[in-house]
Design a protein around this motif. Structure first.
Motif, PDB file in Angstrom:
ATOM      1  N   PHE A 106      -2.412   5.917   3.812  1.00 59.31           N
ATOM      2  CA  PHE A 106      -2.780   6.173   5.204  1.00 59.31           C
ATOM      3  C   PHE A 106      -3.917   5.252   5.642  1.00 59.31           C
ATOM      4  O   PHE A 106      -3.856   4.630   6.709  1.00 59.31           O
ATOM      5  CB  PHE A 106      -3.195   7.643   5.343  1.00 59.31           C
ATOM      6  CG  PHE A 106      -3.490   8.046   6.758  1.00 59.31           C
ATOM      7  CD1 PHE A 106      -2.454   8.317   7.630  1.00 59.31           C
ATOM      8  CD2 PHE A 106      -4.792   8.155   7.207  1.00 59.31           C
ATOM      9  CE1 PHE A 106      -2.718   8.685   8.930  1.00 59.31           C
ATOM     10  CE2 PHE A 106      -5.061   8.520   8.505  1.00 59.31           C
ATOM     11  CZ  PHE A 106      -4.021   8.786   9.368  1.00 59.31           C
TER      12      PHE A 106
ATOM     13  N   SER B 267       0.397  17.303   5.197  1.00 55.47           N
ATOM     14  CA  SER B 267       0.164  16.142   6.045  1.00 55.47           C
ATOM     15  C   SER B 267      -0.087  16.536   7.495  1.00 55.47           C
ATOM     16  O   SER B 267      -0.854  15.876   8.185  1.00 55.47           O
ATOM     17  CB  SER B 267       1.346  15.184   5.965  1.00 55.47           C
ATOM     18  OG  SER B 267       2.480  15.772   6.548  1.00 55.47           O
TER      19      SER B 267
ATOM     20  N   LEU C 191      -3.165  15.006   9.635  1.00 56.05           N
ATOM     21  CA  LEU C 191      -2.882  14.037  10.699  1.00 56.05           C
ATOM     22  C   LEU C 191      -3.375  14.541  12.043  1.00 56.05           C
ATOM     23  O   LEU C 191      -4.033  13.815  12.793  1.00 56.05           O
ATOM     24  CB  LEU C 191      -1.380  13.756  10.773  1.00 56.05           C
ATOM     25  CG  LEU C 191      -0.815  12.845   9.698  1.00 56.05           C
ATOM     26  CD1 LEU C 191       0.656  12.610   9.945  1.00 56.05           C
ATOM     27  CD2 LEU C 191      -1.544  11.529   9.687  1.00 56.05           C
TER      28      LEU C 191
ATOM     29  N   PHE D 217      -1.402   8.994  -1.302  1.00 55.48           N
ATOM     30  CA  PHE D 217      -1.032   9.137   0.108  1.00 55.48           C
ATOM     31  C   PHE D 217      -2.219   8.869   1.026  1.00 55.48           C
ATOM     32  O   PHE D 217      -2.060   8.275   2.085  1.00 55.48           O
ATOM     33  CB  PHE D 217      -0.436  10.525   0.365  1.00 55.48           C
ATOM     34  CG  PHE D 217       1.033  10.580   0.066  1.00 55.48           C
ATOM     35  CD1 PHE D 217       1.963  10.359   1.066  1.00 55.48           C
ATOM     36  CD2 PHE D 217       1.487  10.800  -1.224  1.00 55.48           C
ATOM     37  CE1 PHE D 217       3.321  10.380   0.793  1.00 55.48           C
ATOM     38  CE2 PHE D 217       2.839  10.826  -1.508  1.00 55.48           C
ATOM     39  CZ  PHE D 217       3.757  10.612  -0.499  1.00 55.48           C
TER      40      PHE D 217
ATOM     41  N   PHE E  32       4.481   8.480   8.306  1.00 52.21           N
ATOM     42  CA  PHE E  32       3.593   9.625   8.160  1.00 52.21           C
ATOM     43  C   PHE E  32       3.840  10.648   9.259  1.00 52.21           C
ATOM     44  O   PHE E  32       3.867  11.855   9.014  1.00 52.21           O
ATOM     45  CB  PHE E  32       2.127   9.176   8.206  1.00 52.21           C
ATOM     46  CG  PHE E  32       1.539   8.900   6.860  1.00 52.21           C
ATOM     47  CD1 PHE E  32       1.279   9.936   5.982  1.00 52.21           C
ATOM     48  CD2 PHE E  32       1.259   7.610   6.462  1.00 52.21           C
ATOM     49  CE1 PHE E  32       0.736   9.685   4.734  1.00 52.21           C
ATOM     50  CE2 PHE E  32       0.712   7.351   5.218  1.00 52.21           C
ATOM     51  CZ  PHE E  32       0.458   8.389   4.354  1.00 52.21           C
TER      52      PHE E  32
END
Lengths: 294, 331
Positions: free
Chosen positions: A272, A84, A88, A268, A34
Motif C-alpha cells: 500500500f 482492509s 482504507l 500488504f 486494494f
C-alpha cells in the motif's frame, strides 16, 4: 473564468499522465486492487472464515486457504481482506479531513491576512505543539466506542496544523503573482479569488500532501491496533491487530507457518505504501505546467 | 533582545493553553477519566462516595465537590508551584517520580539515534547530491521508501532478524537482572546492549527523511550564484561541496533537527512497546491499558512541554545562526 477551463481539461489529462508513467500506472493498479479488495472482496469472502476453528489451526497455504490459517484456525487471507476496509476508509477519510481543514484555514489565513491571520495562526501553533500520534492514541483509547468517521476525524484533529501552515505560506507567494492582482483589479470578490484563482494553483501541492497524509493516517491507525488497543466501532479484524496477535502469541517461533501470519499484513502495508509513493512520486500528475514540458 | 522576550512569553502562553487543554480533556470528555475512576472506586472497590472523592482528590489533584474553575486553578497551582502532577492510581507513587525515572531512558536512546541519523543523513544526502547519476537515483528511491515505512515494521524486522534468528540482542528491559548499577564497564556495556535495538530502529526510521531533505537542500544550494562563482574560480568540486554547499545546506535542516528532538517521544510509543524497553512511551501505554489517568495526563504534559521547549530552542538557535530571521516574524 480562465482557471475554470483549465480544471475542466485537467480531469481526463490527469488519468492520461498517470497512465503514461509506468511506475505511477503500476501504483494506480495496486491501489485500485486494494479498493476492489475492500469493497467486492469483503462481500465475496464470508464472515465464517474469520471464526476460530482449532481443528484448522496453522494450515499451510492451499486452494481453500490461499495464505494458510493462523493459530486459531482463521483464514489469513480473509482477515487481510476484511481488515482492509476499515484501514482504507480511515486513511483516506482522515487524509481528506486533514486536507480540507488545512486548506480552508491556510487559504483564509494567507489570503485575508491581518487579525484573522493572526488568530488562525495562533490556533495552528497551539495544535502544532500537540504530539499527534500520542494524542491520537490516547483519545482513541479513552473514547473506545468510536465509529470510522469519528476515528478519521480524530486523526485530522491531531494532524492538520503543519499542512495548514505550509499552505498558508504557499498562498502568500501566489498572492503576489500578477493574475491574482488582475483578478482583484477586475473587482472579483475575495472569496472568488481565494477559491477560484489561488486554489487551483495549489492543487499540485495539495495532491502530494493528500497522498502523504493518507500514509500518515495509515501509519497511525495500524499502529494503534498494533499496540493492542481496540475500538469497538471500527471492527475487530484489521492489519494492526494481526501483527499484534502474531507477535504476542509468538507462534512463529515454534512453527514456520506462523510466520505467514506475521508477515502477510506487513507485506500488504508495504504494498500500500509503495502504491501511494509511486503515484505521488510523479509530481507532474498534479501539475499541468510540468506536464506540458514532456 | 525584545524579540527573544516576546518569543519566550509566547512559549509560556502556549504551554499554559495546552496543559489546560489536557486538563479539560481529562475532566470533561464523554466518559471522563476522572468520573470513570470515581465510579470505579464506588462500584468495583465498594468505597462510599466520600472516600472515593478523597481518593480522586489525592490522585488527580482534583476536588470533585468544588466547581470546575476552582478545580482547574488548584490543579495549575499545584503543577506550577510544586511540580505536582498528582499520584499514579496503580503504582501509588507521585507521577513526577515515575516520569523522572522513565524519561532519561527514552531521552538516552532517542537522542543518540536522532543525532547519529542526522549526521549520517547529512553525509549521505550531500554525497548523493554531489554524485548524481544512477547511484543517486537508486539510493534516493530507497531512502524515500525507507522514510515511508512505519517504525513498528522496521522494529519487527529487527526483532525478527537480530533477536530471533541471530539471537544477538536481549528481548526487552533496560538492564539484565543481576547487573549492579554503577560506573562499571559491565553495567555500561549491558545498558548499551539493551538499548541497541530500539536505538537502531529509531535511526533507521529517521535516516530516510534526513537523507532526502539534505539532498534537496544541497541541490538547491548547488544552483546558487556563489557556487557558480566558486566553480568559475576553478575550485575543486570536493572543496566546493565541503565548504560552500554542505555548510549552507545544513542550515535549514538544523531547525528540523531541533524540532524533531521535541517530537521524538511520539515515536517512542511504538518502538518502546515493541522492544519492551521501559521508557516514557512504554509507561504511557501502561497507563492507558491500566486506566491510570493521572499518570497518562502527566506524561502527555511532559511530552507537550518537550515539544514547546524544542520549538523555542529551534527558533532561538536558528536566529543565532542566521541573522536574517531575527527581523522577520516567526512565520
Amino acid at each position: 473564468m480562465i482557471t475554470k477551463k483549465i480544471i475542466k481539461v485537467r480531469t481526463p489529462k490527469l488519468l492520461i499522465t498517470l497512465a503514461k508513467r509506468k511506475s505511477s500506472l503500476f501504483g494506480l493498479v495496486i491501489l485500485v486492487s486494494f479498493f476492489l479488495m475492500a469493497t467486492l472482496g469483503v462481500e465475496a469472502i464470508p464472515q465464517e472464515s474469520l471464526k476460530r476453528n482449532p481443528a484448522k489451526s496453522l494450515l499451510p497455504p492451499s486452494l481453500e486457504h490461499p495464505l494458510g490459517t493462523d493459530y486459531a484456525g482463521r483464514d489469513i487471507f480473509a482477515q487481510i481482506v476484511h481488515g482492509s476496509r476499515s484501514v482504507l476508509v480511515i486513511s483516506f477519510l482522515g487524509a481528506f479531513f486533514i486536507v480540507l481543514i488545512s486548506s480552508i484555514i491556510g487559504l483564509i489565513s494567507g489570503y485575508t491576512g491581518g487579525i484573522i491571520d493572526k488568530i488562525f495562526m495562533m490556533i495552528t501553533d497551539i495544535f502544532l505543539t500537540l504530539p499527534g500520534t500520542v494524542l491520537f492514541i490516547v483519545l482513541a483509547a479513552i473514547l473506545r466506542r468510536v465509529d470510522v468517521i469519528t476515528f478519521a476525524f480524530l486523526l485530522s484533529v491531531t494532524g492538520w496544523a503543519g499542512l495548514a501552515r505550509s499552505i498558508r505560506s504557499q498562498v502568500l507567494t501566489i498572492k503576489e503573482r500578477a493574475f491574482v492582482e488582475a483578478a482583484s483589479v477586475l473587482g472579483l470578490s475575495k472569496l472568488h479569488i481565494a477559491f477560484n484563482e489561488i486554489m487551483p494553483n495549489m492543487l499540485p501541492y495539495i495532491g502530494v500532501s493528500f497522498s502523504f497524509s493518507v500514509l500518515n493516517c495509515l501509519y497511525q491507525t495500524v499502529g494503534l491496533f498494533f499496540l493492542g488497543l481496540t475500538c469497538e466501532g471500527v471492527g475487530v479484524t484489521n492489519w494492526g491487530m494481526m501483527m499484534n496477535n502474531a507477535l504476542a502469541r509468538g507462534v512463529f517461533l515454534l512453527n514456520p507457518i506462523g510466520m505467514i501470519y506475521l508477515f502477510t499484513p506487513i507485506a500488504f502495508i508495504t504494498l500500500f505504501i509503495l502504491s501511494i509513493v509511486l503515484i505521488a512520486g510523479t509530481r507532474e500528475i498534479f501539475n499541468p505546467s510540468l506536464r506540458e514540458e514532456e | 533582545m525584545k524579540w527573544i522576550f516576546v518569543r519566550l512569553i509566547r512559549s509560556v502562553l502556549t504551554a499554559l493553553i495546552v496543559i489546560s487543554l489536557t486538563f479539560f480533556l481529562m475532566r470533561l470528555m464523554p466518559g471522563s477519566p476522572v468520573e470513570m475512576t470515581y465510579y470505579h472506586y464506588i462500584t468495583v472497590l465498594r468505597l462510599d462516595p466520600e472516600q472515593a472523592k478523597m481518593l480522586v482528590k489525592a490522585s488527580f489533584n482534583i476536588d470533585l465537590d468544588s466547581p470546575i474553575h476552582v478545580q482547574y486553578l488548584n490543579y495549575m497551582y499545584n503543577l506550577f508551584t510544586r511540580g505536582d502532577l498528582g499520584k499514579s492510581l496503580t503504582r501509588g507513587s507521585p507521577v513526577i517520580e515515575i516520569i523522572s525515572n522513565d524519561l532519561p531512558w527514552s531521552v538516552f536512546t532517542l537522542s543518540i539515534a536522532i543525532f547519529s541519523s542526522f549526521l549520517l543523513g547529512i553525509l549521505l544526502g550531500s554525497f548523493l547530491a554531489y554524485r548524481g547519476g544512477i547511484i543517486d537515483k537508486i539510493f534516493t528511491q530507497f531512502f524515500t521508501i525507507l522514510s515511508c515505512i512505519p517504525s513498528y515494521i522496521i522494529g519487527i524486522f529487527l526483532i525478527f532478524i537480530l533477536i530471533l534468528q541471530l539471537r544477538m540482542f536481549p528481548s526487552g528491559g533496560r538492564v539484565s537482572l543481576g547487573v549492579k548499577p554503577g560506573f562499571t564497564l559491565e553495567f555500561i556495556a549491558d545498558v548499551l546492549w539493551h538499548a541497541a535495538l530500539p536505538t537502531l530502529s529509531y535511526l533507521l526510521v529517521y535516516l530516510g527523511g534526513w537523507v532526502i531533505s539534505m539532498k534537496g537542500s544541497a541541490i538547491s544550494v548547488l544552483g546558487s550564484d556563489y557556487v557558480l562563482a566558486a566553480e568559475a574560480r576553478g575550485l575543486k568540486k570536493r572543496k566546493i561541496m565541503q565548504s560552500y554547499v554542505m555548510r549552507n545546506a545544513i542550515l535549514p535542516l538544523f531547525t528540523s533537527l531541533m524540532i524533531s528532538l521535541g517530537y521524538m517521544f511520539g515515536g517512542a510509543v511504538f518502538i518502546e512497546n515493541l522492544f519492551a524497553y521501559p521508557g516514557i512511551g512504554y509507561t504511557l501505554m501502561w497507563a492507558l491499558n491500566n486506566r491510570d489517568y493521572p499518570l497518562l495526563q502527566g506524561i502527555l504534559n511532559i511530552i507537550i512541554l518537550a515539544i514547546i521547549l524544542s520549538n523555542l530552542v529551534a527558533d532561538l538557535t536558528y536566529s543565532m545562526l542566521d541573522p536574517r530571521v531575527r527581523r522577520g516574524e516567526s512565520a
